[in-house]
Design a protein around this motif. Structure first.
Motif, mmCIF file in Angstrom:
data_model
loop_
_atom_site.group_PDB
_atom_site.id
_atom_site.type_symbol
_atom_site.label_atom_id
_atom_site.label_comp_id
_atom_site.label_asym_id
_atom_site.label_seq_id
_atom_site.Cartn_x
_atom_site.Cartn_y
_atom_site.Cartn_z
ATOM 1 N N CYS A 31 -1.363 32.480 18.236
ATOM 2 C CA CYS A 31 -2.249 31.411 18.689
ATOM 3 C C CYS A 31 -2.839 30.759 17.455
ATOM 4 C CB CYS A 31 -3.333 31.988 19.576
ATOM 5 S SG CYS A 31 -4.637 30.829 20.049
ATOM 6 N N THR A 32 -2.616 29.480 17.314
ATOM 7 C CA THR A 32 -3.182 28.724 16.199
ATOM 8 C C THR A 32 -4.413 28.010 16.709
ATOM 9 O OG1 THR A 32 -0.989 28.448 15.233
ATOM 10 C CG2 THR A 32 -2.736 26.993 14.451
ATOM 11 N N VAL A 33 -5.520 28.235 16.036
ATOM 12 C CA VAL A 33 -6.816 27.737 16.498
ATOM 13 C C VAL A 33 -7.331 26.663 15.552
ATOM 14 C CG1 VAL A 33 -9.171 28.375 17.096
ATOM 15 C CG2 VAL A 33 -7.313 30.024 17.444
ATOM 16 N N SER A 34 -7.865 25.614 16.108
ATOM 17 C CA SER A 34 -8.516 24.585 15.308
ATOM 18 C C SER A 34 -9.779 24.134 16.024
ATOM 19 C CB SER A 34 -7.578 23.399 15.067
ATOM 20 O OG SER A 34 -7.181 22.823 16.294
ATOM 21 N N GLY A 35 -10.712 23.644 15.232
ATOM 22 C CA GLY A 35 -11.946 23.127 15.815
ATOM 23 C C GLY A 35 -13.038 24.156 16.032
ATOM 24 N N LEU A 36 -12.775 25.409 15.715
ATOM 25 C CA LEU A 36 -13.824 26.413 15.787
ATOM 26 C C LEU A 36 -13.549 27.499 14.758
ATOM 27 C CD1 LEU A 36 -12.721 29.227 17.293
ATOM 28 C CD2 LEU A 36 -12.938 27.834 19.324
ATOM 29 N N ARG A 37 -14.599 28.203 14.389
ATOM 30 C CA ARG A 37 -14.482 29.295 13.425
ATOM 31 C C ARG A 37 -14.250 30.589 14.165
ATOM 32 N NH1 ARG A 37 -16.999 29.927 8.664
ATOM 33 N NH2 ARG A 37 -18.178 31.655 9.566
ATOM 34 N N LEU A 38 -13.195 31.303 13.812
ATOM 35 C CA LEU A 38 -12.898 32.566 14.487
ATOM 36 C C LEU A 38 -14.036 33.559 14.317
ATOM 37 C CD1 LEU A 38 -10.107 31.287 14.732
ATOM 38 C CD2 LEU A 38 -9.120 33.517 14.186
ATOM 39 N N ASP A 39 -14.754 33.451 13.203
ATOM 40 C CA ASP A 39 -15.877 34.361 12.967
ATOM 41 C C ASP A 39 -16.977 34.216 14.013
ATOM 42 O OD1 ASP A 39 -15.804 34.213 9.328
ATOM 43 O OD2 ASP A 39 -14.790 35.509 10.768
ATOM 44 N N ASP A 40 -17.039 33.076 14.669
ATOM 45 C CA ASP A 40 -18.123 32.798 15.606
ATOM 46 C C ASP A 40 -17.818 33.223 17.036
ATOM 47 O OD1 ASP A 40 -18.937 29.634 13.977
ATOM 48 O OD2 ASP A 40 -19.555 31.697 13.531
ATOM 49 N N TYR A 41 -16.602 33.690 17.276
ATOM 50 C CA TYR A 41 -16.189 34.014 18.639
ATOM 51 C C TYR A 41 -15.446 35.344 18.699
ATOM 52 C CZ TYR A 41 -17.324 29.265 20.002
ATOM 53 O OH TYR A 41 -17.987 28.096 20.264
ATOM 54 N N VAL A 42 -15.415 35.900 19.885
ATOM 55 C CA VAL A 42 -14.479 36.966 20.194
ATOM 56 C C VAL A 42 -13.205 36.283 20.672
ATOM 57 C CG1 VAL A 42 -13.966 38.895 21.728
ATOM 58 C CG2 VAL A 42 -16.268 38.637 20.774
#
Length: 125
Positions: A22-33
């Motif tokens: 899963c490639t994520v953009s627009g949010l920081r992975l550190d801020d979410y589970v």
């Protein structure tokens, strides 16, 4: 704009393995589970795995524990789900998701803040 884009799923034989990213953009992975959900035909969506990126602690549903592995690369904003010993009943659309805590992804019906469109995985018997 937040985007979670899953890699292409596919067809695998029972007992086989498949890895989804899963490639994520627009949010920081550190801020979410971050986690993975799935929805089999005729069934409700369920959470299968999540990872708390603050400590990298992984959690799994009982159905997949010991066979699935979730990991994340925060620098590249990629979340990976490796699935081993797949079973035909695990045929489903798998989607990546982000939530504020473990409960929103794995405890009861998933209630993520964000999720991807999903990718189909078919396990043949």
């Amino acid at each position: 704009e937040v985007q979670l884009v899953e890699s292409v799923g596919g067809l695998v034989q029972a007992g086989g393995s498949l890895t989804l990213t899963c490639t994520v953009s627009g949010l920081r992975l550190d801020d979410y589970v971050m986690g993975w959900l799935r929805q089999a035909p005729g069934k409700e969506r369920e959470g299968v795995a999540c990872i708390t990126n603050s400590r990298g602690t992984a959690y799994y549903s009982d159905a997949v524990k010991g066979r699935f592995t979730i990991s994340s690369d925060n620098d590249r904003s990629i979340v990976t789900l490796r699935m081993d010993d797949l079973k035909p009943e695990e045929t489903a659309v798998y989607s990546c998701a982000a939530g504020p805590n473990y409960d929103t992804l794995l405890s009861g019906p998933p209630r993520p803040n964000y999720w991807g469109e999903g990718t189909p995985v078919t396990v043949s018997s």
